[in-house]
Design a protein around this motif. Structure first.
Motif, PDB file in Angstrom:
ATOM      1  N   PHE A 669     107.562 -42.802   2.514  1.00  0.00           N
ATOM      2  CA  PHE A 669     108.849 -43.154   3.111  1.00  0.00           C
ATOM      3  C   PHE A 669     109.450 -41.925   3.779  1.00  0.00           C
ATOM      4  N   VAL A 670     109.915 -42.111   5.011  1.00  0.00           N
ATOM      5  CA  VAL A 670     110.430 -41.005   5.816  1.00  0.00           C
ATOM      6  C   VAL A 670     111.832 -41.365   6.288  1.00  0.00           C
ATOM      7  N   ARG A 671     112.780 -40.495   6.018  1.00  0.00           N
ATOM      8  CA  ARG A 671     114.145 -40.622   6.533  1.00  0.00           C
ATOM      9  C   ARG A 671     114.265 -39.777   7.797  1.00  0.00           C
ATOM     10  N   VAL A 672     114.620 -40.402   8.926  1.00  0.00           N
ATOM     11  CA  VAL A 672     114.652 -39.738  10.232  1.00  0.00           C
ATOM     12  C   VAL A 672     116.103 -39.402  10.580  1.00  0.00           C
ATOM     13  N   VAL A 673     116.327 -38.130  10.960  1.00  0.00           N
ATOM     14  CA  VAL A 673     117.662 -37.642  11.323  1.00  0.00           C
ATOM     15  C   VAL A 673     117.546 -36.927  12.657  1.00  0.00           C
ATOM     16  N   LYS A 674     118.550 -37.063  13.517  1.00  0.00           N
ATOM     17  CA  LYS A 674     118.531 -36.394  14.819  1.00  0.00           C
ATOM     18  C   LYS A 674     119.595 -35.306  14.872  1.00  0.00           C
ATOM     19  N   LEU A 675     119.352 -34.313  15.735  1.00  0.00           N
ATOM     20  CA  LEU A 675     120.293 -33.212  15.959  1.00  0.00           C
ATOM     21  C   LEU A 675     121.194 -33.571  17.134  1.00  0.00           C
ATOM     22  N   GLU A 676     122.491 -33.310  16.976  1.00  0.00           N
ATOM     23  CA  GLU A 676     123.459 -33.666  17.999  1.00  0.00           C
ATOM     24  C   GLU A 676     124.078 -32.420  18.600  1.00  0.00           C
ATOM     25  N   GLN A 677     124.832 -32.611  19.684  1.00  0.00           N
ATOM     26  CA  GLN A 677     125.504 -31.512  20.369  1.00  0.00           C
ATOM     27  C   GLN A 677     126.987 -31.511  20.028  1.00  0.00           C
ATOM     28  N   ARG A 678     127.571 -30.314  20.116  1.00  0.00           N
ATOM     29  CA  ARG A 678     129.025 -30.204  19.966  1.00  0.00           C
ATOM     30  C   ARG A 678     129.680 -29.887  21.299  1.00  0.00           C
ATOM     31  N   GLY A 679     128.932 -29.786  22.341  1.00  0.00           N
ATOM     32  CA  GLY A 679     129.403 -29.506  23.687  1.00  0.00           C
ATOM     33  C   GLY A 679     128.207 -29.501  24.602  1.00  0.00           C
ATOM     34  N   GLU A 680     128.441 -29.332  25.869  1.00  0.00           N
ATOM     35  CA  GLU A 680     127.346 -29.348  26.828  1.00  0.00           C
ATOM     36  C   GLU A 680     126.412 -28.177  26.581  1.00  0.00           C
ATOM     37  N   GLY A 681     125.187 -28.465  26.133  1.00  0.00           N
ATOM     38  CA  GLY A 681     124.195 -27.430  25.888  1.00  0.00           C
ATOM     39  C   GLY A 681     124.353 -26.703  24.577  1.00  0.00           C
ATOM     40  N   GLN A 682     125.322 -27.091  23.730  1.00  0.00           N
ATOM     41  CA  GLN A 682     125.560 -26.414  22.457  1.00  0.00           C
ATOM     42  C   GLN A 682     125.140 -27.342  21.323  1.00  0.00           C
ATOM     43  N   SER A 686     123.660 -27.654  12.179  1.00  0.00           N
ATOM     44  CA  SER A 686     123.170 -28.394  11.009  1.00  0.00           C
ATOM     45  C   SER A 686     122.854 -29.824  11.408  1.00  0.00           C
ATOM     46  N   PHE A 687     121.921 -30.421  10.643  1.00  0.00           N
ATOM     47  CA  PHE A 687     121.640 -31.847  10.761  1.00  0.00           C
ATOM     48  C   PHE A 687     122.599 -32.601   9.840  1.00  0.00           C
ATOM     49  N   ARG A 688     123.160 -33.697  10.346  1.00  0.00           N
ATOM     50  CA  ARG A 688     124.066 -34.505   9.538  1.00  0.00           C
ATOM     51  C   ARG A 688     123.244 -35.471   8.692  1.00  0.00           C
ATOM     52  N   LEU A 689     123.151 -35.181   7.417  1.00  0.00           N
ATOM     53  CA  LEU A 689     122.348 -35.988   6.490  1.00  0.00           C
ATOM     54  C   LEU A 689     123.073 -36.037   5.165  1.00  0.00           C
ATOM     55  N   GLY A 690     123.468 -37.234   4.753  1.00  0.00           N
ATOM     56  CA  GLY A 690     124.165 -37.382   3.487  1.00  0.00           C
ATOM     57  C   GLY A 690     123.232 -37.179   2.302  1.00  0.00           C
ATOM     58  N   ARG A 691     123.733 -36.449   1.290  1.00  0.00           N
ATOM     59  CA  ARG A 691     122.891 -36.209   0.113  1.00  0.00           C
ATOM     60  C   ARG A 691     122.570 -37.512  -0.603  1.00  0.00           C
ATOM     61  N   GLU A 692     123.471 -38.511  -0.493  1.00  0.00           N
ATOM     62  CA  GLU A 692     123.196 -39.767  -1.190  1.00  0.00           C
ATOM     63  C   GLU A 692     121.949 -40.440  -0.645  1.00  0.00           C
ATOM     64  N   HIS A 693     121.651 -40.275   0.672  1.00  0.00           N
ATOM     65  CA  HIS A 693     120.433 -40.862   1.238  1.00  0.00           C
ATOM     66  C   HIS A 693     119.189 -40.181   0.667  1.00  0.00           C
ATOM     67  N   VAL A 694     119.239 -38.855   0.532  1.00  0.00           N
ATOM     68  CA  VAL A 694     118.095 -38.131  -0.017  1.00  0.00           C
ATOM     69  C   VAL A 694     117.895 -38.489  -1.477  1.00  0.00           C
ATOM     70  N   ASP A 695     118.999 -38.561  -2.240  1.00  0.00           N
ATOM     71  CA  ASP A 695     118.881 -38.911  -3.659  1.00  0.00           C
ATOM     72  C   ASP A 695     118.314 -40.314  -3.834  1.00  0.00           C
ATOM     73  N   ALA A 696     118.791 -41.258  -3.022  1.00  0.00           N
ATOM     74  CA  ALA A 696     118.282 -42.626  -3.132  1.00  0.00           C
ATOM     75  C   ALA A 696     116.798 -42.688  -2.803  1.00  0.00           C
ATOM     76  N   LEU A 697     116.372 -41.891  -1.827  1.00  0.00           N
ATOM     77  CA  LEU A 697     114.959 -41.865  -1.453  1.00  0.00           C
ATOM     78  C   LEU A 697     114.107 -41.306  -2.587  1.00  0.00           C
ATOM     79  N   LEU A 698     114.573 -40.230  -3.221  1.00  0.00           N
ATOM     80  CA  LEU A 698     113.802 -39.613  -4.292  1.00  0.00           C
ATOM     81  C   LEU A 698     113.800 -40.457  -5.565  1.00  0.00           C
ATOM     82  N   GLN A 699     114.852 -41.242  -5.774  1.00  0.00           N
ATOM     83  CA  GLN A 699     114.862 -42.105  -6.956  1.00  0.00           C
ATOM     84  C   GLN A 699     113.820 -43.203  -6.864  1.00  0.00           C
ATOM     85  N   ARG A 700     113.508 -43.621  -5.644  1.00  0.00           N
ATOM     86  CA  ARG A 700     112.533 -44.696  -5.478  1.00  0.00           C
ATOM     87  C   ARG A 700     111.098 -44.199  -5.558  1.00  0.00           C
TER      88      ARG A 700
END
Length: 791
Positions: A669-682, A686-700
């Motif tokens: 099982f793979v959780r896919v996360v994308k990197l976003e911009q905070r301005g043009e070219g910036q 950090s990647f926005r990834l909630g810890r609850e998603h990682v914990d739920a994945l590892l519990q399964r």
């Protein structure tokens, strides 16, 4: 109409301005003392809204319209309080203020007040300097917009405009990466700065840039540099940029990115000016550990000359590389000869008149000072003739022919150390993926001394990722084979010093012609592994390269595009397999690849989408298609809007069936996360990834991973990290909502390598029935289910 009735002034300031407007020029200087006292009293009691309205009104009257000397004198002497940087600075501010100053000074001189005009000049210069400094402190990126084409000088401390208006750069420069925008604006002033101040200004920019922490500034500076490099008119600015930031010439990521851009520009048929810019940029990367010359050549090594609409840009790059070629580099000479030979054959097929003339002229220029030049020419011609036969549609040479060819290469090129050194790099760098195994075997035949082994180890730092990957493949064999005798090809040592693995032993059997396959794994053929890895890597690299254009799409759509690219690329593996196999030889493995989308977007009316990859033709000539289960019947419901998802879950199911030997079914099982911009070219740090998603994945399951989608930093690849490691990184950072991009990059592996090395090679995955049942569940199933079948 009286001036006081003009719209824009606040009511509290209109009486003062009415008196100012009616003052004659001869009395303006004397009356200005009373104006200042009244204006200072108004400033102390004015609200922020009143000051904002007064600022807009003052600039409107300074910008356009006929004004009396009294009005201009009031506006200029009071602009320190009127023109406050509440909002973006008005364009051409300095030029407009200086023009109005000259107007009021001229009016005072005509009225006979020479002393007053001189005093007004001094006072307004100081006030304008203050206004300009305040705006630059708040908006350092607007220097050019503020000053326009006003000439300036620099004395080592301050910029002086028309010899009077000063801007102390130490006051307006920020700290760290905040100063980059102003330094770039100062660099834009260099062409118009007089000679006596230009050198001082350039030295000031270099000294201040050296104080910026390179780790903070490199990403911002890289975006500015490559914006110039990819602009047809950006050559002069690019040269000045590297002169002001010399640290960039030693940045490996910049060199790799320039080479990748050059390769993409040549493939897409980009503007010739951009090709010239990138070649000139790569020529400046000549300080260790970067090598711009090999970066420029690498853009052509993997290119397809036959599909190029115009050979002019290719010729330009080759001419540029030949002009910047360093002495004592026979490996580069050999690569150039091979590229020129490929270009010559393409030009002959197209009927270009100067093909033979160019070939003779190039060889004559390269010949001087290169030992064994005739052997290098022979090898370039041989490889230009042989390697295309490994591609799709070519007649693959037989095993006996290849063995005899390798022996001939070892005999000719193994006579002198300099020829062996050149040939080793050439085969590891320039051989296409279809001929990878033969190239590695040729290198093994050329490695004869400890110096040759050290040369192979040094190639771990080669700019080309293809070379680095192949060197890792050879290192285990070279470390386990002991010292080969002088003048002999390496052979497997006897006794306890033999090959350390089954793959190495089988490769030795292939060298001695005991096995008619080029190194077997459980997939039965190493060529198949390399073919699949190359196909997956191409899709991954293309997706990462195009990510800056597509990152605004929903994560689910990005994942769907990536999986569709893998599916389409594996469709073409069938043709590649047919080209690799000898006549009458059966395929080592049948492949099936299906993608099922469990949660479609509103545009998709079906409950699931599943496609199959026809890979291996059956005996009757019809392609074998992996069967896909029918979607369960669902009752029609009204379509509901699907929210944009920050992350998507993908289930990768691997099914292996080897006749009477192996049979397994596993899921990762793979959780896919994308990197976003905070301005043009910036890009966000950090990647926005909630810890609850990682914990739920590892519990399964423990077979849990995270896939991070990002632009090329610096290589075009997608980053895959085990979910448990991601959880540890978040705990170390004390974060519950994200993980730092730099930490992910250090710990990640490319997606293609993980798919072949771990999922297919090591069968990482969960084989428990409950884990497999989740991929078929009605509720809580992953967003995408991918089934990869190997029979």
């Amino acid at each position: 109409m009286p001036m006081s009735r003009e719209a824009g002034w606040p009511e509290s300031l209109r009486p003062l301005y009415e008196g100012v407007a009616g003052t004659p020029a001869a009395q303006a200087v004397a009356a200005s003392v009373q104006w200042r006292e009244s204006f200072a009293q108004w400033v102390r009691g004015a609200s922020l809204e009143e000051r904002t309205v007064a600022q807009a009104a003052a600039w409107a009257r300074l910008d356009a319209g006929e004004r009396t000397p009294g009005e201009l004198l009031f506006l200029l002497t009071s602009c320190g309080e009127l023109l406050w940087p509440y909002a973006a600075p008005p364009p051409g501010l300095l030029g407009r203020l200086l023009w109005r100053r000259e107007a009021v000074v001229g009016a005072l001189s005509e009225a006979g007040d020479a002393e007053g005009s001189e005093r007004v000049r001094r006072e307004t210069d100081a006030v304008v300097s203050t206004v300009l400094t305040r705006y630059l402190k708040r908006h350092p990126e607007s220097l050019q917009a503020l000053v326009g084409d006003t000439p300036c000088t620099f004395d080592g401390r301050a910029l002086r405009f028309q010899g009077a208006v000063e801007v102390d750069l130490k006051q307006v420069l920020g700290t760290g990466a905040k100063s980059i925008s102003l330094l770039e604006q100062l660099r834009a002033l260099l062409p118009t700065t007089p000679a006596e101040g230009r050198d001082r200004l350039a030295e000031f920019i270099r000294s201040r840039a050296a104080r910026i922490p390179w780790r903070e500034a490199s990403e911002v500076l890289a975006e500015r540099l490559f914006a110039l490099a990819t602009s047809p008119e950006g050559r002069s600015g690019m040269s000045g940029f590297l002169a002001c930031y010399p640290g960039g010439r030693r940045e490996p990521d910049w060199c790799a990115r320039a080479g990748m851009l050059l390769s993409r520009t040549l493939e897409a048929g980009g503007p010739p000016a951009v090709v010239e810019n990138l070649c000139e940029l790569l020529a400046r990367f000549d300080a260790p550990p970067v090598d711009g010359l090999r970066g420029a050549l690498g853009a052509l090594v993997g290119g397809d000359f036959e599909s190029a609409a115009d050979l002019g840009p290719v010729r330009f790059v080759l001419d540029h590389c030949r002009a910047t070629l360093r002495k004592g580099e026979p490996g580069l000479v050999l690569a150039l000869l091979w590229l020129e030979e490929r270009l010559f054959r393409t030009a002959v097929r197209r009927g270009l008149a100067d093909a033979f003339e160019r070939r003779s002229r190039v060889r004559e220029k390269l010949k001087a000072g290169v030992p064994g030049f005739e052997h290098l020419c022979w090898l370039a011609e041989e490889c230009a003739e042989l390697w295309p036969r490994f591609g799709a549609g070519g007649v693959r040479p037989g095993l006996d022919e290849l063995v005899a060819w390798r022996q001939e290469v070892a005999s000719r090129m193994g006579r002198k150390p300099v020829l062996r050194k050149a040939s080793i790099e050439f085969f590891l760098w320039c051989a296409p993926e279809a001929a990878s195994s033969e190239a590695e075997l040729t290198v093994l035949a050329l490695v004869r001394t400890e110096t040759d082994r050290r040369q192979v180890r040094k190639l771990k730092e080669h700019p080309s990722s293809r070379v680095r990957f192949r060197v890792r493949t050879l290192q285990t064999w070279l470390q386990g084979s002991g010292k080969a005798g002088e003048g002999a090809a390496p052979v497997a040592p006897s006794g306890g010093a033999g090959p350390a693995s089954l793959t190495e032993a089988l490769r030795h059997l292939h060298v001695t012609r005991a096995v008619p396959l080029s190194g077997r794994t459980w997939l039965r053929d190493r060529d198949l592994e390399e073919l699949l890895l190359g196909a997956l890597a191409r899709v991954e690299a293309d997706f990462a390269t195009r990510y800056p254009e597509r990152f605004r799409e929903d994560t689910a759509e990005l994942v769907a595009g990536l999986l569709e690219g893998l599916r389409a690329e594996l469709e073409r593996v069938n043709a590649d397999l047919a080209a690799l196999l000898a006549p009458g030889q059966s395929a080592p493995r049948e492949l099936g690849f299906t993608v099922r989308r469990v949660r479609p977007t509103p545009a998709e009316p079906e409950a699931s989408v599943e496609q199959a990859v026809p890979v291996e033709p059956e005996a009757g000539g019809q392609p074998h298609v992996e069967a896909s289960p029918e979607a369960p019947e669902r009752h029609p419901v009204a379509p509901q809007p699907t929210p944009r998802t920050a992350s998507v879950e993908v289930a990768l199911v691997l099914k292996v069936e080897v006749e009477g030997f192996l049979r397994t079914e596993r899921v990762a099982f793979v959780r896919v996360v994308k990197l976003e911009q905070r301005g043009e070219g910036q890009w966000l740090p950090s990647f926005r990834l909630g810890r609850e998603h990682v914990d739920a994945l590892l519990q399964r399951t423990e077979a849990a991973f995270c896939l991070f989608l990002a632009p090329p930093f610096p290589r075009a690849e997608c980053w895959l990290v085990p979910a448990r490691l991601v959880r540890g990184l978040m705990e170390t950072q004390r974060s519950v909502s994200g993980v730092r991009r730099e930490d992910v990059q250090r710990a990640a592996r490319p997606l293609a390598q993980w798919l072949m090395g771990d999922l297919v090679g090591l069968w990482v995955g969960d084989e428990r029935p409950e884990a497999l049942a989740r991929t078929r569940a009605e509720q809580g199933a992953p967003d995408f289910v991918v089934e990869w079948v190997l029979r």
